[in-house]
Write an enzyme that holds these catalytic residues in place. Structure first.
Site, mmCIF file in Angstrom:
data_model
loop_
_atom_site.group_PDB
_atom_site.id
_atom_site.type_symbol
_atom_site.label_atom_id
_atom_site.label_comp_id
_atom_site.label_asym_id
_atom_site.label_seq_id
_atom_site.Cartn_x
_atom_site.Cartn_y
_atom_site.Cartn_z
ATOM 1 N N ASN A 34 33.680 34.944 42.801
ATOM 2 C CA ASN A 34 33.895 35.756 41.467
ATOM 3 C C ASN A 34 34.746 35.099 40.647
ATOM 4 O O ASN A 34 35.847 35.111 40.278
ATOM 5 C CB ASN A 34 34.617 37.182 42.157
ATOM 6 C CG ASN A 34 34.812 38.231 40.854
ATOM 7 O OD1 ASN A 34 34.098 37.944 39.784
ATOM 8 N ND2 ASN A 34 35.574 39.142 40.991
ATOM 9 N N LYS A 85 34.884 36.325 37.417
ATOM 10 C CA LYS A 85 35.502 37.187 36.638
ATOM 11 C C LYS A 85 35.234 36.793 35.047
ATOM 12 O O LYS A 85 34.112 36.238 34.866
ATOM 13 C CB LYS A 85 36.977 37.169 37.028
ATOM 14 C CG LYS A 85 37.251 37.688 38.138
ATOM 15 C CD LYS A 85 38.751 38.034 38.726
ATOM 16 C CE LYS A 85 38.818 38.145 40.096
ATOM 17 N NZ LYS A 85 40.373 38.682 40.411
ATOM 18 N N HIS A 135 34.652 46.513 41.810
ATOM 19 C CA HIS A 135 35.831 45.499 41.869
ATOM 20 C C HIS A 135 37.132 46.431 41.325
ATOM 21 O O HIS A 135 36.966 47.228 40.465
ATOM 22 C CB HIS A 135 35.801 44.398 41.154
ATOM 23 C CG HIS A 135 36.639 43.300 41.380
ATOM 24 N ND1 HIS A 135 37.758 43.523 40.652
ATOM 25 C CD2 HIS A 135 36.620 42.307 41.912
ATOM 26 C CE1 HIS A 135 38.492 42.432 41.318
ATOM 27 N NE2 HIS A 135 37.845 41.529 42.136
ATOM 28 N N GLU A 190 39.212 45.484 39.451
ATOM 29 C CA GLU A 190 39.649 45.391 37.887
ATOM 30 C C GLU A 190 38.796 46.419 37.284
ATOM 31 O O GLU A 190 39.120 46.747 36.261
ATOM 32 C CB GLU A 190 39.479 43.697 37.693
ATOM 33 C CG GLU A 190 40.545 42.929 38.150
ATOM 34 C CD GLU A 190 39.991 41.639 38.384
ATOM 35 O OE1 GLU A 190 39.206 41.114 37.933
ATOM 36 O OE2 GLU A 190 40.814 41.091 39.145
ATOM 37 N N GLU A 224 39.400 43.904 49.304
ATOM 38 C CA GLU A 224 40.353 43.208 48.515
ATOM 39 C C GLU A 224 41.467 44.199 48.339
ATOM 40 O O GLU A 224 41.499 44.974 47.449
ATOM 41 C CB GLU A 224 39.673 42.863 47.384
ATOM 42 C CG GLU A 224 38.380 42.060 47.238
ATOM 43 C CD GLU A 224 38.283 41.187 46.219
ATOM 44 O OE1 GLU A 224 38.047 39.946 46.246
ATOM 45 O OE2 GLU A 224 38.218 41.821 45.125
ATOM 46 N N GLY A 252 44.916 37.741 42.642
ATOM 47 C CA GLY A 252 45.616 37.028 41.249
ATOM 48 C C GLY A 252 46.757 36.842 41.524
ATOM 49 O O GLY A 252 47.527 36.353 40.563
ATOM 50 N N SER A 271 43.720 36.369 46.810
ATOM 51 C CA SER A 271 44.176 35.002 46.743
ATOM 52 C C SER A 271 43.941 34.106 47.926
ATOM 53 O O SER A 271 44.690 33.364 48.563
ATOM 54 C CB SER A 271 45.788 35.244 46.895
ATOM 55 O OG SER A 271 46.218 36.000 45.597
HETATM 56 P P1 13P Z 1 41.878 35.903 43.389
HETATM 57 O O1 13P Z 1 41.045 35.145 44.613
HETATM 58 O O2 13P Z 1 42.043 35.211 42.262
HETATM 59 O O3 13P Z 1 43.205 36.556 43.823
HETATM 60 O O4 13P Z 1 40.867 37.138 43.206
HETATM 61 C C1 13P Z 1 40.258 37.704 44.241
HETATM 62 C C2 13P Z 1 39.267 38.624 43.645
HETATM 63 O O5 13P Z 1 39.538 39.729 42.975
HETATM 64 C C3 13P Z 1 37.834 38.079 43.867
HETATM 65 O O6 13P Z 1 36.962 39.354 43.589
#
Ligand code: 13P
Length: 250
Positions: free
Chosen positions: A9, A11, A94, A96, A166, A172, A212
């Site tokens: 992903n 982002k 997601h 976010e 997640e 992150g 992560s």
């Molecule tokens: P990170 O791997 O940067 O923690 O992000 C995970 C994520 O949100 C994947 O959709």
């Protein structure tokens, strides 16, 4: 359990030219993968990603889609638009999107429905906040998100649903769920699928862990009985790291 799927992903990272360069770097490193490999790119990178991955084993995902087929929804993108481009997958729900853009369980369900109707495969994200984990309601939160997102989804359509667990506190932050924590919740989600459908559907559903995940911890996470892959943010932007995670998905 479900088929192994490793998805990046990206982002809001990479311009189209940068996306092309990263995919060209990833391609040779994952060509012998034994799992499915997907890159989830920003909308404006979809065209170059589709061109760069044509004829390879890499699938392309968008990071969201709207629930309507068309209409007065300025700046939104429909599932049908993605499908016509040749996109195969879409990430929906997601954290976010939920956290910063007002996405709710109900709109997640509407977007899932639209994506399935358009013929896309969905990567459906669920996961708890730290506070909810501390309150001991992780299983309930993930069950609720999963059940609402899957309203009106048939057992047959479950073959086009991938679930990504997640935990929001692990995204992150560099703070990964332990392999046991990841496995426990993925197993809980599988029980929810079994209750909604049946054991065969539950066993066949791919349930990923995300948060992560990186080149160093992927092997242990992916070795867990109920973890069938990963949804990777930061580490998916580095081709060698992403390839190491893909290689760990056996
Ligand atoms: P990170 O791997 O940067 O923690 O992000 C995970 C994520 O949100 C994947 O959709």
């Amino acid at each position: 359990m479900g088929k192994y799927v490793i998805a990046g992903n990206w982002k809001m990272n990479k311009t189209p030219s940068e996306a092309k360069a990263l995919i060209e770097e990833i391609k040779p490193l994952v060509k012998d993968a034994t799992c499915d490999v997907i890159v989830g790119v920003p909308f404006v990178d979809l065209q170059v990603a589709l061109e760069a991955t044509a004829g390879t084993n890499i699938g392309v995902a968008a990071q969201n889609c709207h629930w309507a087929k068309s209409g007065a929804f300025t700046a939104e993108i429909s599932a049908e638009m993605l499908k016509e481009m040749g996109v195969g997958y879409v990430i929906i729900g997601h954290s976010e999107r939920r956290q910063y853009f007002g996405e709710t369980d109900v709109t997640v369900n509407q977007r899932v429905r639209a994506a399935l109707d358009a013929g896309l495969t969905v990567i459906l994200c669920v996961g708890e906040y730290l506070e909810q984990r501390e309150q001991g309601i992780t299983a309930e939160v993930c069950a609720m998100q999963t059940k609402i997102a899957l309203q009106g989804v048939s057992a047959d359509e479950m073959s086009r649903i991938i679930i990504a667990y997640e935990p929001v506190w692990a995204i992150g932050t560099g703070r990964t769920a332990t392999a046991e924590q990841a496995n426990e919740v993925c197993a809980d989600i599988r029980k929810v699928i079994a209750a909604l459908y049946n054991d065969a559907v539950a066993a066949a559903t791919t349930i990923q862990y995300g948060g992560s995940m990186n080149a160093g911890n992927a092997a242990e996470l992916l070795a867990q009985s109920d973890v069938d892959g990963g949804l990777i943010g930061g580490a998916s932007l580095k081709a060698p790291d992403f390839a190491t995670i893909v290689a760990a998905a056996k």
